[in-house]
Design an enzyme around this catalytic site. Sequence first.
Site, PDB file in Angstrom:
ATOM      1  N   ARG A  45      31.817 -19.877  -7.982  1.00 29.90           N
ATOM      2  CA  ARG A  45      31.227 -21.197  -7.764  1.00 29.90           C
ATOM      3  C   ARG A  45      29.839 -21.231  -8.385  1.00 29.90           C
ATOM      4  NH1 ARG A  45      26.857 -23.510  -6.417  1.00 29.90           N
ATOM      5  NH2 ARG A  45      26.640 -22.114  -4.637  1.00 29.90           N
ATOM      6  N   ASP A  46      28.884 -20.446  -7.892  1.00 31.53           N
ATOM      7  CA  ASP A  46      27.550 -20.468  -8.518  1.00 31.53           C
ATOM      8  C   ASP A  46      27.652 -19.949  -9.950  1.00 31.53           C
ATOM      9  OD1 ASP A  46      24.707 -20.554  -8.835  1.00 31.53           O
ATOM     10  OD2 ASP A  46      24.517 -20.319  -6.676  1.00 31.53           O
ATOM     11  N   HIS A  49      28.002 -22.292 -13.053  1.00 32.18           N
ATOM     12  CA  HIS A  49      26.842 -22.816 -13.817  1.00 32.18           C
ATOM     13  C   HIS A  49      26.600 -21.948 -15.057  1.00 32.18           C
ATOM     14  CE1 HIS A  49      25.523 -25.660 -10.775  1.00 32.18           C
ATOM     15  NE2 HIS A  49      25.431 -24.716  -9.852  1.00 32.18           N
ATOM     16  N   SER A 199      17.386 -22.315  -4.056  1.00 35.91           N
ATOM     17  CA  SER A 199      18.005 -22.798  -5.301  1.00 35.91           C
ATOM     18  C   SER A 199      17.158 -22.515  -6.531  1.00 35.91           C
ATOM     19  CB  SER A 199      18.210 -24.314  -5.226  1.00 35.91           C
ATOM     20  OG  SER A 199      18.737 -24.702  -3.996  1.00 35.91           O
ATOM     21  N   HIS A 228      20.967 -17.471   0.838  1.00 32.81           N
ATOM     22  CA  HIS A 228      21.484 -17.634  -0.530  1.00 32.81           C
ATOM     23  C   HIS A 228      20.269 -17.498  -1.442  1.00 32.81           C
ATOM     24  CE1 HIS A 228      24.155 -19.627  -3.633  1.00 32.81           C
ATOM     25  NE2 HIS A 228      22.983 -20.010  -4.112  1.00 32.81           N
ATOM     26  N   HIS A 230      18.334 -16.564  -5.166  1.00 33.02           N
ATOM     27  CA  HIS A 230      18.413 -16.471  -6.633  1.00 33.02           C
ATOM     28  C   HIS A 230      17.323 -15.528  -7.133  1.00 33.02           C
ATOM     29  CE1 HIS A 230      21.559 -19.279  -8.013  1.00 33.02           C
ATOM     30  NE2 HIS A 230      21.366 -19.849  -6.837  1.00 33.02           N
ATOM     31  N   TYR A 319      15.042 -26.209  -9.678  1.00 36.01           N
ATOM     32  CA  TYR A 319      16.461 -26.025  -9.342  1.00 36.01           C
ATOM     33  C   TYR A 319      17.163 -25.199 -10.431  1.00 36.01           C
ATOM     34  CZ  TYR A 319      20.776 -28.180  -7.365  1.00 36.01           C
ATOM     35  OH  TYR A 319      21.965 -28.443  -6.762  1.00 36.01           O
TER      36      TYR A 319
HETATM   37  C1  LIG Z   1      24.778 -27.093  -6.256  1.00 33.19           C
HETATM   38  C2  LIG Z   1      23.921 -25.849  -6.237  1.00 33.19           C
HETATM   39  O1  LIG Z   1      24.223 -25.063  -7.346  1.00 33.19           O
HETATM   40  C3  LIG Z   1      24.089 -25.118  -4.939  1.00 33.19           C
HETATM   41  C4  LIG Z   1      23.407 -23.797  -4.972  1.00 33.19           C
HETATM   42  O2  LIG Z   1      24.045 -22.771  -5.145  1.00 33.19           O
HETATM   43  C5  LIG Z   1      21.957 -23.732  -4.866  1.00 33.19           C
HETATM   44  O3  LIG Z   1      21.321 -24.742  -4.551  1.00 33.19           O
HETATM   45  O4  LIG Z   1      21.422 -22.631  -5.110  1.00 33.19           O
HETATM   46 MN   LIG Z   2      22.828 -21.141  -5.925  1.00 30.84          MN
END
Ligand SMILES: C[C@H](O)CC(=O)C(=O)O
Ligand SMILES: [Mn+2]
Length: 374
Positions: A45-46, A49, A199, A228, A230, A319
């Site tokens: 899912r991630d 991107h 994010s 979560h 990054h 983001y």
């Molecule tokens: C829609 C985003 O990619 C959700 C996410 O994984 C994040 O905010 O980090």
């Molecule tokens: Mn993410």
Amino acid sequence: MSAVYRLGRETAPSPVHTQQVQAAADFGAGGMAGIEVTLVDSTLRDGSHAVNHQFTVEQVRAVAASLEAARVPVIEVSHGDGLSGSSLVYGLSGTDEYDLIRAAAEVTTDTALAVLLLPGIGVRHDLDRAQELGASVARIATHCTEADIADVHIRHARDRGMLTVGFLMMSHMATPAVVGAQARIMADSGAEVVYVVDSAGAMLPGDFAARVLAIRDATDDSVLVGVHAHHNLGLAVANSLAAVHAGARWVDACGVGLGAGAGNAPLEMIAASFERAGIGTGVDVRAAIDLAEDVVRPVMARPVQGDRPSVLLGYAGVYGSFLIHAERAAAQFGVPIADILLEIGRRKAVGGQEDLIVEVAAGLAAARAAAPVG
Ligand SMILES: C[C@H](O)CC(=O)C(=O)O
Ligand SMILES: [Mn+2]
């Protein structure tokens, strides 16, 4: 005369010093023994991107099967921007995400399948479709100050018997107290787990710890807290450890970190470092290391790494999924990506404002064209 530096102390350690050593040892090997967490892999899912939403059925089958073999308990499969994210604004999927969810369901039995949904991009019916294909965990994501827009989706997922998770994106933009209050809204809607989501990869270990504690406080520990992270500032694993120390019990990761920006906390590093810390995950560390190298790395269209744009995302608080959009705009308008990201950060753009990237790039190009030469 140059300064003289003293090396070492001659006096006995003070009681304060002893306490500090004990507190520090919590973050050392075995320091969190007895804690059990649920690992959620979001490679499919991630990671979407980072491959421009071009995962194939074969890739999903291979990654999902290897995650199940490594005993990862939950894996997330969706377009990077959640169900129904495939669009001109967010990026068109190469393969329909429901075919990808079906593919993951076909090769897993013990692993729970999760999907992400951003209210406004996806609708309740998308959750129904995903559930019919085998998804049992619904992760409902909003900007960190907009938890109220998730109410109907969270209630709907709970009513359908899905394990329901609230996902507070861009959590660095709100104070711990606000994040706590927003988590309370999601808990009142029926979320069983609420996540602190970095994010932008902009948060430091203490930022995570403070928000985890604030959620626990605001919800009287009635929900589990998730993390979560990054890796834009190179802190995703350390941040996850700090969050677990503060009480988080769900932890996201991706094979090789495959995800937006510099990627997510790498699954294999989380599994290995958590085992060294004494944190139980149930994941087979050796299998996680092998799947990262042998299964995920080959599907990576580009390396996820702390390069100039990724570090800038973390530094400017942008983001993570804006990265590819900013790269395109930089090329299209001939302006440095650094200028675009810093301006986007200054404007505090949030998810859903992808079109602002083009506006900023066009504005920077116009300003450059109008500037006197020399
Ligand atoms: C829609 C985003 O990619 C959700 C996410 O994984 C994040 O905010 O980090
Ligand atoms: Mn993410």
